[in-house]
Structures are given as C-alpha cells and as structure tokens.
Design a protein around this motif. Structure first.
Motif, PDB file in Angstrom:
ATOM      1  N   TYR A 192       0.841  -1.198   0.000  1.00 40.33           N
ATOM      2  CA  TYR A 192       0.000   0.000   0.000  1.00 40.33           C
ATOM      3  C   TYR A 192       0.877   1.250   0.000  1.00 40.33           C
ATOM      4  O   TYR A 192       0.625   2.194  -0.746  1.00 40.33           O
ATOM      5  N   LEU A 193       1.903   1.264   0.836  1.00 42.96           N
ATOM      6  CA  LEU A 193       2.802   2.420   0.885  1.00 42.96           C
ATOM      7  C   LEU A 193       3.510   2.632  -0.451  1.00 42.96           C
ATOM      8  O   LEU A 193       3.664   3.769  -0.906  1.00 42.96           O
ATOM      9  N   LEU A 194       3.940   1.542  -1.095  1.00 45.34           N
ATOM     10  CA  LEU A 194       4.599   1.653  -2.398  1.00 45.34           C
ATOM     11  C   LEU A 194       3.670   2.274  -3.435  1.00 45.34           C
ATOM     12  O   LEU A 194       4.050   3.196  -4.157  1.00 45.34           O
ATOM     13  N   VAL A 195       2.452   1.779  -3.509  1.00 50.20           N
ATOM     14  CA  VAL A 195       1.489   2.323  -4.468  1.00 50.20           C
ATOM     15  C   VAL A 195       1.202   3.789  -4.152  1.00 50.20           C
ATOM     16  O   VAL A 195       1.127   4.625  -5.057  1.00 50.20           O
ATOM     17  N   THR A 196       1.079   4.110  -2.880  1.00 48.78           N
ATOM     18  CA  THR A 196       0.776   5.482  -2.476  1.00 48.78           C
ATOM     19  C   THR A 196       1.889   6.454  -2.851  1.00 48.78           C
ATOM     20  O   THR A 196       1.617   7.525  -3.401  1.00 48.78           O
ATOM     21  N   VAL A 197       3.154   6.102  -2.563  1.00 52.05           N
ATOM     22  CA  VAL A 197       4.238   7.045  -2.878  1.00 52.05           C
ATOM     23  C   VAL A 197       4.412   7.189  -4.386  1.00 52.05           C
ATOM     24  O   VAL A 197       4.702   8.279  -4.872  1.00 52.05           O
ATOM     25  N   ALA A 198       4.217   6.092  -5.133  1.00 56.32           N
ATOM     26  CA  ALA A 198       4.329   6.176  -6.593  1.00 56.32           C
ATOM     27  C   ALA A 198       3.186   7.024  -7.170  1.00 56.32           C
ATOM     28  O   ALA A 198       3.404   7.864  -8.049  1.00 56.32           O
ATOM     29  N   TRP A 199       1.979   6.814  -6.670  1.00 58.96           N
ATOM     30  CA  TRP A 199       0.825   7.591  -7.123  1.00 58.96           C
ATOM     31  C   TRP A 199       1.027   9.070  -6.790  1.00 58.96           C
ATOM     32  O   TRP A 199       0.752   9.939  -7.620  1.00 58.96           O
ATOM     33  N   THR A 200       1.501   9.364  -5.607  1.00 61.47           N
ATOM     34  CA  THR A 200       1.709  10.749  -5.185  1.00 61.47           C
ATOM     35  C   THR A 200       2.752  11.428  -6.059  1.00 61.47           C
ATOM     36  O   THR A 200       2.581  12.581  -6.465  1.00 61.47           O
ATOM     37  N   LEU A 201       3.835  10.719  -6.377  1.00 62.54           N
ATOM     38  CA  LEU A 201       4.853  11.288  -7.256  1.00 62.54           C
ATOM     39  C   LEU A 201       4.263  11.603  -8.627  1.00 62.54           C
ATOM     40  O   LEU A 201       4.447  12.705  -9.155  1.00 62.54           O
ATOM     41  N   ALA A 202       3.539  10.642  -9.206  1.00 62.93           N
ATOM     42  CA  ALA A 202       2.940  10.868 -10.525  1.00 62.93           C
ATOM     43  C   ALA A 202       1.964  12.038 -10.485  1.00 62.93           C
ATOM     44  O   ALA A 202       1.976  12.903 -11.375  1.00 62.93           O
ATOM     45  N   GLN A 203       1.157  12.095  -9.459  1.00 65.45           N
ATOM     46  CA  GLN A 203       0.191  13.179  -9.321  1.00 65.45           C
ATOM     47  C   GLN A 203       0.886  14.527  -9.200  1.00 65.45           C
ATOM     48  O   GLN A 203       0.495  15.497  -9.846  1.00 65.45           O
ATOM     49  N   ARG A 204       1.918  14.605  -8.391  1.00 67.08           N
ATOM     50  CA  ARG A 204       2.631  15.870  -8.216  1.00 67.08           C
ATOM     51  C   ARG A 204       3.329  16.310  -9.505  1.00 67.08           C
ATOM     52  O   ARG A 204       3.382  17.496  -9.817  1.00 67.08           O
ATOM     53  N   LEU A 205       3.878  15.348 -10.267  1.00 72.37           N
ATOM     54  CA  LEU A 205       4.524  15.706 -11.533  1.00 72.37           C
ATOM     55  C   LEU A 205       3.498  16.215 -12.543  1.00 72.37           C
ATOM     56  O   LEU A 205       3.761  17.186 -13.265  1.00 72.37           O
ATOM     57  N   ILE A 206       2.344  15.581 -12.594  1.00 73.48           N
ATOM     58  CA  ILE A 206       1.286  16.029 -13.508  1.00 73.48           C
ATOM     59  C   ILE A 206       0.801  17.416 -13.110  1.00 73.48           C
ATOM     60  O   ILE A 206       0.646  18.300 -13.959  1.00 73.48           O
ATOM     61  N   LEU A 207       0.574  17.625 -11.825  1.00 72.17           N
ATOM     62  CA  LEU A 207       0.103  18.931 -11.367  1.00 72.17           C
ATOM     63  C   LEU A 207       1.155  20.015 -11.584  1.00 72.17           C
ATOM     64  O   LEU A 207       0.815  21.155 -11.935  1.00 72.17           O
ATOM     65  N   ARG A 208       2.411  19.666 -11.392  1.00 70.08           N
ATOM     66  CA  ARG A 208       3.475  20.654 -11.610  1.00 70.08           C
ATOM     67  C   ARG A 208       3.548  21.034 -13.086  1.00 70.08           C
ATOM     68  O   ARG A 208       3.796  22.189 -13.425  1.00 70.08           O
TER      69      ARG A 208
END
Length: 157
Positions: free
Chosen positions: A129-145
């Motif tokens: 769960y933590l792995l999926v969460t940190v990967a999802w958060t990174l992708a989301q932050r890159l898209i938003l940036r």
C-alpha cells in the motif's frame, strides 16, 4: 513567519494514517467480526501478506523469497522517494527569514525515506500500500506541476 502552505505536504500523510492503521490491523488479527481472516492466507511470491520483515527475522522464519520481496518493496519505495526528492525539491530561499536555509531543505528531503524504513516494520500488505501510495503521489505531483507550473519569485526572474 510560518505559513499553512509549508505544511501542505503533511496533509496526505495525516489523511492516510488511519487507512494504513486499518490495513495494519487487518493483517494482525486472525479473526475479524467472528470470522476467520482469509486475508492472512494470501501471499506474494510465497510471502504471506500478513508477515513483516522484522517479524520474520524475529520469528526465525526468514526465507530467501521473503528477503527478495521485502527488499524489492523497500528499494522501490526508496527509489520513488529519491526521484521525488530530486525532481520536486524546492529552491532554497535567499531570504534571511528562512531559518536554516539549505541545511533545513537537506534534512526535509531525507524525511521521505522514512516511508521505506516503515515498510520494514509493517505487514507486507501495508508495505505494498505504501509503495502504491508514494508512486501515485509522485505521478500526481509531476502532472500537477506540469499543468500548474510554479512562478519564479521576483528575485529569480
């Protein structure tokens, strides 16, 4: 002066803490609501979802597959943390009002690796769960940036 925007990165962690706690609890109890916990019978490459690296070491049940699975999960979390640290690192402020300056940014960047350390102690399911969460958060932050780029401050323009 401290601003709420400086603590905005803590919100996802605080919101997810109860979810991680529930996942952790699900893989600790053999009986849930009077029924056998079937989640404990599932495994990833032969490693039960309810086992943790620390409990495997302490219980003397550590296998090569457990080392491999926990190692891959922990290394992937650390790799995502490093990519996050490198790509999303804030620029140091030249302002004298920034306490600690560059040294503070360095220590804050290391905090992201705490998730990888936590994955060693929690059940494998929570680590996944933590792995999926940190990967999802990174992708989301890159898209938003990319969609909403930060504007350079007056000193950088």
């Amino acid at each position: 002066m401290w601003e709420w925007s400086e603590a905005a990165g803590c919100a996802p962690v605080l919101i997810q803490a109860p979810v991680v706690g529930i996942i952790y609890a699900l893989f600790l109890h053999t009986v849930i609501a009077g029924h056998t916990n079937n989640l404990l019978t599932e495994a990833v490459f032969g490693v039960p979802l309810g086992s943790s690296l620390i409990s495997s070491i302490g219980g003397g049940s550590l296998t090569l597959s457990a080392v491999a699975v926990f190692g891959v999960v922990t290394l992937l979390i650390a790799a995502v943390a490093e990519v996050t640290r490198r790509l999303l690192r804030p620029e140091p402020s030249a302002s004298a009002s920034t306490p600690g300056g560059e040294r503070t940014l360095r220590w804050i960047g290391l905090l992201q690796f705490g998730t990888a350390a936590a994955a060693v102690f929690v059940p494998l399911a929570a680590g996944l769960y933590l792995l999926v969460t940190v990967a999802w958060t990174l992708a989301q932050r890159l898209i938003l940036r990319r969609k909403f780029p930060t504007e350079p401050s007056a000193g950088q323009a």
